[in-house]
Design a protein around this motif. Structure first.
Motif, PDB file in Angstrom:
ATOM      1  N   ALA A  87      82.998 -22.394  70.773  1.00 13.84           N
ATOM      2  CA  ALA A  87      83.683 -21.158  71.160  1.00 13.84           C
ATOM      3  C   ALA A  87      82.765 -19.983  70.841  1.00 13.84           C
ATOM      4  O   ALA A  87      82.197 -19.903  69.757  1.00 13.84           O
ATOM      5  N   VAL A  88      82.631 -19.072  71.816  1.00 13.00           N
ATOM      6  CA  VAL A  88      81.729 -17.935  71.651  1.00 13.00           C
ATOM      7  C   VAL A  88      82.478 -16.632  71.912  1.00 13.00           C
ATOM      8  O   VAL A  88      83.052 -16.448  72.985  1.00 13.00           O
ATOM      9  N   THR A  89      82.464 -15.765  70.923  1.00 11.90           N
ATOM     10  CA  THR A  89      82.896 -14.385  71.116  1.00 11.90           C
ATOM     11  C   THR A  89      81.652 -13.516  71.077  1.00 11.90           C
ATOM     12  O   THR A  89      80.852 -13.628  70.140  1.00 11.90           O
ATOM     13  N   LEU A  90      81.477 -12.685  72.096  1.00  8.86           N
ATOM     14  CA  LEU A  90      80.264 -11.867  72.147  1.00  8.86           C
ATOM     15  C   LEU A  90      80.614 -10.392  72.260  1.00  8.86           C
ATOM     16  O   LEU A  90      81.380  -9.994  73.139  1.00  8.86           O
ATOM     17  N   TRP A  91      80.064  -9.607  71.331  1.00  7.45           N
ATOM     18  CA  TRP A  91      80.233  -8.159  71.369  1.00  7.45           C
ATOM     19  C   TRP A  91      78.964  -7.533  71.928  1.00  7.45           C
ATOM     20  O   TRP A  91      77.891  -7.665  71.329  1.00  7.45           O
ATOM     21  N   GLN A  92      79.078  -6.872  73.067  1.00  8.57           N
ATOM     22  CA  GLN A  92      77.963  -6.089  73.593  1.00  8.57           C
ATOM     23  C   GLN A  92      78.173  -4.644  73.173  1.00  8.57           C
ATOM     24  O   GLN A  92      79.096  -3.975  73.622  1.00  8.57           O
ATOM     25  N   VAL A  93      77.312  -4.177  72.281  1.00  9.96           N
ATOM     26  CA  VAL A  93      77.427  -2.807  71.775  1.00  9.96           C
ATOM     27  C   VAL A  93      76.567  -1.907  72.652  1.00  9.96           C
ATOM     28  O   VAL A  93      75.353  -2.056  72.724  1.00  9.96           O
ATOM     29  N   GLY A  94      77.211  -0.985  73.321  1.00  7.67           N
ATOM     30  CA  GLY A  94      76.541  -0.210  74.348  1.00  7.67           C
ATOM     31  C   GLY A  94      76.791  -0.875  75.694  1.00  7.67           C
ATOM     32  O   GLY A  94      77.050  -2.085  75.781  1.00  7.67           O
ATOM     33  N   SER A  95      76.711  -0.120  76.747  1.00  8.80           N
ATOM     34  CA  SER A  95      77.032  -0.656  78.065  1.00  8.80           C
ATOM     35  C   SER A  95      76.066  -1.755  78.469  1.00  8.80           C
ATOM     36  O   SER A  95      74.846  -1.617  78.340  1.00  8.80           O
ATOM     37  N   GLU A  96      76.644  -2.855  78.989  1.00 12.24           N
ATOM     38  CA  GLU A  96      75.786  -3.940  79.469  1.00 12.24           C
ATOM     39  C   GLU A  96      74.963  -3.504  80.672  1.00 12.24           C
ATOM     40  O   GLU A  96      73.922  -4.097  80.975  1.00 12.24           O
ATOM     41  N   LYS A  97      75.391  -2.427  81.328  1.00 11.18           N
ATOM     42  CA  LYS A  97      74.632  -1.919  82.462  1.00 11.18           C
ATOM     43  C   LYS A  97      73.298  -1.307  82.033  1.00 11.18           C
ATOM     44  O   LYS A  97      72.404  -1.122  82.859  1.00 11.18           O
ATOM     45  N   GLU A  98      73.171  -1.011  80.741  1.00 15.50           N
ATOM     46  CA  GLU A  98      71.930  -0.425  80.238  1.00 15.50           C
ATOM     47  C   GLU A  98      70.913  -1.481  79.832  1.00 15.50           C
ATOM     48  O   GLU A  98      69.788  -1.146  79.449  1.00 15.50           O
ATOM     49  N   LEU A  99      71.296  -2.737  79.886  1.00  8.95           N
ATOM     50  CA  LEU A  99      70.350  -3.811  79.576  1.00  8.95           C
ATOM     51  C   LEU A  99      69.254  -3.848  80.634  1.00  8.95           C
ATOM     52  O   LEU A  99      69.518  -3.691  81.834  1.00  8.95           O
ATOM     53  N   LYS A 100      68.027  -4.087  80.199  1.00  9.26           N
ATOM     54  CA  LYS A 100      66.903  -4.091  81.119  1.00  9.26           C
ATOM     55  C   LYS A 100      66.041  -5.330  80.911  1.00  9.26           C
ATOM     56  O   LYS A 100      66.053  -5.956  79.855  1.00  9.26           O
ATOM     57  N   GLY A 101      65.267  -5.645  81.937  1.00 11.61           N
ATOM     58  CA  GLY A 101      64.246  -6.677  81.835  1.00 11.61           C
ATOM     59  C   GLY A 101      64.778  -8.020  81.383  1.00 11.61           C
ATOM     60  O   GLY A 101      65.796  -8.521  81.873  1.00 11.61           O
ATOM     61  N   ASP A 102      64.096  -8.609  80.395  1.00 14.79           N
ATOM     62  CA  ASP A 102      64.443  -9.946  79.923  1.00 14.79           C
ATOM     63  C   ASP A 102      65.831  -9.989  79.287  1.00 14.79           C
ATOM     64  O   ASP A 102      66.540 -10.993  79.410  1.00 14.79           O
ATOM     65  N   ALA A 103      66.236  -8.901  78.621  1.00 17.18           N
ATOM     66  CA  ALA A 103      67.574  -8.864  78.031  1.00 17.18           C
ATOM     67  C   ALA A 103      68.643  -8.947  79.113  1.00 17.18           C
ATOM     68  O   ALA A 103      69.652  -9.648  78.962  1.00 17.18           O
ATOM     69  N   ALA A 104      68.428  -8.256  80.231  1.00 13.01           N
ATOM     70  CA  ALA A 104      69.372  -8.323  81.348  1.00 13.01           C
ATOM     71  C   ALA A 104      69.406  -9.714  81.953  1.00 13.01           C
ATOM     72  O   ALA A 104      70.472 -10.232  82.318  1.00 13.01           O
TER      73      ALA A 104
END
Length: 508
Positions: A87-104
């Motif tokens: 089971a995975v709970t994931l918190w993305q702190v900051g908008s996921e739309k701001e992820l770039k490159g390899d992180a995206a």
């Protein structure tokens, strides 16, 4: 390595700045024909493997991701966990739309595998077994922003084990300092090159067990980059010389301990006993007359003398000694000042290597002098007095403080504390042994005696400082392993010093 509550797994000895690793990993990956996303996949795999190794029964993990590459590593961990039916709970702190490159890219792979981002980021679910920290990376310099600080505090209060990706969020990986809030991790997996700030200062309370993953490019990285500092670990003690079978006390060096003012005989005793326990053939102790009886009773093996500050005996003992240890229990009254001045003049006259510790450092701060043939062993408070700043400023950047002390006073500086730093102006070493039980009176006197003993036995000044610090810390770790950290006395460590100096490969 010694297994104690504060011990760390074996690490490479080279230490680097954060910028060296950040820039160097790109060149190393390129030289190895590895693209950066593949490197991210390897990093996430290393963290996930460590997590399963440490917590094999885990069922539910919480992953906290920021907008940088640490967050990308977190998404890789999340995808691997989903593939293992965790089971995975994931918190993305900051908008996921701001992820770039390899992180995206890592984010998209996680979503494609069925992962979702939780909208609730204030309360850790009660079913979570392990938290993975991928909030902030190695680029942080000042205080974390208020929302991150709030989140970090919530995670620290959750009473759930935390595995940090590369660094605990909020820790300065160049200095080891924390400004504001930082994750208190149980385990930290760092990559490619060990960042120097992970092994000293506040880092020792935040990284937990520190492990290393080279990601297949570390050897090339090490060839391409010059280490900024070195990490001393137990196997370095293999270079300690065994006693020749036909040796005698005259060949093992003689130490003169100068200190022990009225009412402070214990410090001089501890330094003198430590010098003998770590292999010196002879020890003499020059103290205030009122301290003679106590030390003679405790340590009949030492030649104990007490006399006026202008005694001819001090000159005779200084000429006789192979090395001096000036300061343990010396005091700050007229007797202490006079003895300090006489001892420093005599050590120069006879060109004897020395250790200056405790009240010797106080008198050094009063009468500033530069000298190469000595070791200074200040704790942060003493270092602050020597540099005319505060102990908080010392702890803010221990590496810089050690360098400034060495530049100002010469010789070798041993800046004590969690992750003791040894600096001779050209090489900096961090001692990766020791534990919180050492935070008690008299430990510094024991260290001073050990270093003086190695000087007396003929070790060069820098090597004596490094090995003496390591011997002392490993002895304390051995004592903690057998008897615990709480209530550890400086005198408790004395017999462990014998063991550490004598046994071969006892750390395996």
């Amino acid at each position: 390595m010694i297994s104690t509550p504060s011990s760390h797994s074996s690490l490479p000895e080279n230490l680097y700045t954060s910028n060296q690793v950040r820039e160097g990993e790109v060149l190393a990956a390129r030289a190895c024909h590895v693209d950066m996303y593949s490197l991210m996949l390897r990093a996430g795999q290393a963290v996930f493997d460590e997590l399963l190794h440490r917590y094999p029964n885990v069922k539910h993990i919480l992953i906290c991701c920021g907008k940088g590459n640490n967050g990308g590593d977190g998404y890789v961990v999340g995808k691997l966990a989903l593939e293992r039916d965790l089971a995975v709970t994931l918190w993305q702190v900051g908008s996921e739309k701001e992820l770039k490159g390899d992180a995206a890219t890592a984010h998209d792979a996680f979503v494609k595998a069925g992962g979702v981002m939780s909208s609730e980021q204030n309360t850790v679910p009660s079913s979570v077994d392990v938290i993975v920290d991928g909030l902030l990376g190695t680029g942080i310099k000042g205080e974390v922003r208020p929302y991150f600080a709030h989140l970090i505090e919530r995670l620290n209060q959750a009473k759930v084990p935390i595995v940090a990706i590369d660094t605990p969020s909020g820790l300065n990986t160049d200095t080891g300092a924390v400004s504001g809030s930082a994750i208190v991790a149980d385990y930290t997996v760092t990559f490619i090159g060990v960042k120097q700030g992970l092994v000293t200062g506040s880092a020792r309370a935040h990284t937990g067990v520190l492990s290393f993953a080279g990601l297949g490019v570390d050897e090339v990285f090490a060839k391409q980059n010059t280490a900024n500092a070195l990490l001393a670990q137990s196997p370095w003690l293999e270079i300690l010389k065994a006693k020749a079978r036909d040796t005698h006390k005259g060949r093992q060096g003689s130490v003169l301990v100068v200190g022990g003012n009225d009412g402070m005989s214990g410090a001089a005793y501890l330094a003198s006993c430590a010098a003998l326990k770590s292999g010196a053939g002879l020890a003499a102790t020059y103290v205030h007359p009122e301290s003679c009886l106590a030390i003679r009773a405790l340590l009949p093996e030492a030649m104990v003398s007490g006399s006026a500050a202008d005694s001819v005996l001090l000159e005779q003992r200084s000429h006789w000694a192979s090395a001096l240890c000036i300061g343990p229990g010396l005091g700050r009254n007229h007797w202490g000042e006079s003895v300090y001045k006489s001892a420093m003049q005599l050590s120069t006259k006879f060109n004897k290597p020395m250790v200056v510790d405790a009240d010797g450092l106080y008198w050094l701060s009063v009468a500033l002098e530069h000298m190469d043939n000595r070791v200074l062993t200040p704790h942060p408070g003493e270092a602050a007095r020597l540099l005319g700043i505060t102990s908080t400023q010392i702890e803010h950047d221990r590496f810089s403080a050690a360098r400034h002390l060495q530049q100002k006073f010469g010789g070798v500086v041993v800046l004590k504390g969690a992750g003791t730093i040894i600096c001779d102006g050209s090489t900096t070493v961090v001692c990766h042994a020791g534990n919180p039980g050492m935070a008690t009176g008299g430990m510094g006197d024991v260290l001073a005696g050990v270093i003086a003993s190695l000087l007396a036995q003929g070790y060069p000044v820098f090597k004596a400082a490094v090995l003496g610090t390591l011997v002392h810390s490993c002895a304390a770790d051995r004592n903690a392993r057998m008897k615990g950290e709480v209530g550890m006395l400086a005198s408790d460590v004395l017999n462990d010093i014998r063991y550490v100096c004598s046994a071969k490969k006892w750390w395996d």
